[in-house]
Design an enzyme around this catalytic site. Sequence first.
Site, PDB file in Angstrom:
ATOM      1  N   GLU A   1       3.648  76.258  52.223  1.00 39.06           N
ATOM      2  CA  GLU A   1       3.077  76.579  53.533  1.00 39.06           C
ATOM      3  C   GLU A   1       1.759  77.332  53.424  1.00 39.06           C
ATOM      4  O   GLU A   1       0.973  77.364  54.361  1.00 39.06           O
ATOM      5  CB  GLU A   1       4.073  77.401  54.364  1.00 39.06           C
TER       6      GLU A   1
ATOM      7  N   PRO B   1      -5.971  74.469  55.138  1.00 37.79           N
ATOM      8  CA  PRO B   1      -6.252  73.923  56.475  1.00 37.79           C
ATOM      9  C   PRO B   1      -6.966  74.935  57.375  1.00 37.79           C
ATOM     10  O   PRO B   1      -7.568  74.548  58.372  1.00 37.79           O
ATOM     11  CB  PRO B   1      -4.869  73.589  57.042  1.00 37.79           C
TER      12      PRO B   1
ATOM     13  N   ASP C   1     -29.131  58.002  51.488  1.00 37.24           N
ATOM     14  CA  ASP C   1     -27.892  57.566  52.124  1.00 37.24           C
ATOM     15  C   ASP C   1     -27.640  58.192  53.494  1.00 37.24           C
ATOM     16  O   ASP C   1     -28.423  58.997  53.987  1.00 37.24           O
ATOM     17  CB  ASP C   1     -26.680  57.788  51.195  1.00 37.24           C
TER      18      ASP C   1
ATOM     19  N   ARG D   1     -22.116  64.293  42.678  1.00 38.38           N
ATOM     20  CA  ARG D   1     -23.133  63.256  42.839  1.00 38.38           C
ATOM     21  C   ARG D   1     -24.486  63.810  43.271  1.00 38.38           C
ATOM     22  O   ARG D   1     -25.494  63.112  43.196  1.00 38.38           O
ATOM     23  CB  ARG D   1     -22.656  62.157  43.800  1.00 38.38           C
TER      24      ARG D   1
HETATM   25  C1  9D3 Z   1       3.441  72.065  58.677  1.00 43.59           C
HETATM   26  C2  9D3 Z   1       2.665  72.976  57.805  1.00 43.59           C
HETATM   27  N1  9D3 Z   1       1.392  73.407  58.248  1.00 43.59           N
HETATM   28  C3  9D3 Z   1       1.080  73.721  59.599  1.00 43.59           C
HETATM   29  C4  9D3 Z   1      -0.096  72.913  60.071  1.00 43.59           C
HETATM   30  C5  9D3 Z   1       0.813  74.315  57.317  1.00 43.59           C
HETATM   31  C6  9D3 Z   1       0.252  73.658  56.161  1.00 43.59           C
HETATM   32  C7  9D3 Z   1       0.178  74.343  54.970  1.00 43.59           C
HETATM   33  C8  9D3 Z   1      -0.349  73.726  53.845  1.00 43.59           C
HETATM   34  C9  9D3 Z   1      -0.244  72.358  56.196  1.00 43.59           C
HETATM   35  C10 9D3 Z   1      -0.764  71.759  55.083  1.00 43.59           C
HETATM   36  C11 9D3 Z   1      -0.809  72.451  53.902  1.00 43.59           C
HETATM   37  C12 9D3 Z   1      -1.392  71.819  52.707  1.00 43.59           C
HETATM   38  N2  9D3 Z   1      -2.800  71.520  52.914  1.00 43.59           N
HETATM   39  C13 9D3 Z   1      -3.742  71.990  52.144  1.00 43.59           C
HETATM   40  O1  9D3 Z   1      -3.459  72.683  51.192  1.00 43.59           O
HETATM   41  C14 9D3 Z   1      -5.127  71.683  52.433  1.00 43.59           C
HETATM   42  C15 9D3 Z   1      -5.720  70.908  53.474  1.00 43.59           C
HETATM   43  C16 9D3 Z   1      -5.167  70.183  54.578  1.00 43.59           C
HETATM   44  O2  9D3 Z   1      -3.959  70.081  54.781  1.00 43.59           O
HETATM   45  N3  9D3 Z   1      -6.033  69.551  55.422  1.00 43.59           N
HETATM   46  C17 9D3 Z   1      -7.371  69.578  55.253  1.00 43.59           C
HETATM   47  N4  9D3 Z   1      -7.933  70.252  54.265  1.00 43.59           N
HETATM   48  C18 9D3 Z   1      -7.111  70.898  53.394  1.00 43.59           C
HETATM   49  S1  9D3 Z   1      -7.638  71.781  52.095  1.00 43.59           S
HETATM   50  C19 9D3 Z   1      -6.106  72.209  51.623  1.00 43.59           C
END
Ligand code: 9D3
Length: 249
Positions: free
Chosen positions: A115, A88, A168, A153
């Site tokens: 996490e 994230p 597209d 793609r």
């Molecule tokens: C409540 C936990 N989080 C605080 C915002 C931390 C957290 C850690 C790991 C939240 C989600 C994740 C798992 N997400 C991913 O591994 C992830 C992800 C995403 O959650 N949103 C957008 N792109 C991606 S790429 C990997």
Amino acid sequence: MDYGILTIFPGIFDSFLAHGIIRRAVADGIITVSVTDIRDFAKGRHRETDDRPYGGGAGMVMKPEPLAEAIKTVRNKQPDAKTILLSPQGRPFQQQTADELARENGLIFICGRYEGVDERVCRAYIDEEVSIGDYILTGGEPAAMVIIDAVTRLLPGSLGCEDSAEKDSFSDGRLEHPHYTRPPVFEGEAVPEVLLSGNHAAIETWRFEEALLRTLVRRPDLLANRALSKAEEEVLKRWCRHIEKLVAE
Ligand code: 9D3
């Protein structure tokens, strides 16, 4: 393009790889996909891949040793691949990111879980951190599928029909015009007459204006963040004049 995927849930990718364009790209040798189970590199009786965070707090962190071992092993087989951590905190993935990644020879995706990943692994083994958008997933696996799908793609030969990747949405900064197929009347709704007219110039004009109107209504950000073409400017000005007349009456 050679893809490597590191995950603690390798089975998630089975169905993804068994269908549609991705399956054909594998069969045609346009891509290779190697899925590695991080747990195979975990030591000890319980083969744990996570541990509690230093400093306390809820949730678990991916342990560095198994992940680093897994990355080293996969990198050995794909020495010129770019290593991407899905997280994230990463750079937001867009069509332009897909274009960039499609120019690489290999991509290794680390699917985070829990996490997050121990920061020392990120520093030493990751070339880039990528997010697929501002929403919370339970792990990086769906993100890896999204990116592999969008990149594959774009690879020569993967769509069969070469120009469909260029025509597209997003490539020209507009959403697509509405689409219709048979029958000519469905649940009392007719297909717009112009599409049945055989007048190709009129059809092109209709499609262009419908696409522009849709973009204006649904995704004004796409128009605000770029220069307008002469043709777009002319249509928008014509609509403005039309609206001003309506308001004046
Ligand atoms: C409540 C936990 N989080 C605080 C915002 C931390 C957290 C850690 C790991 C939240 C989600 C994740 C798992 N997400 C991913 O591994 C992830 C992800 C995403 O959650 N949103 C957008 N792109 C991606 S790429 C990997």
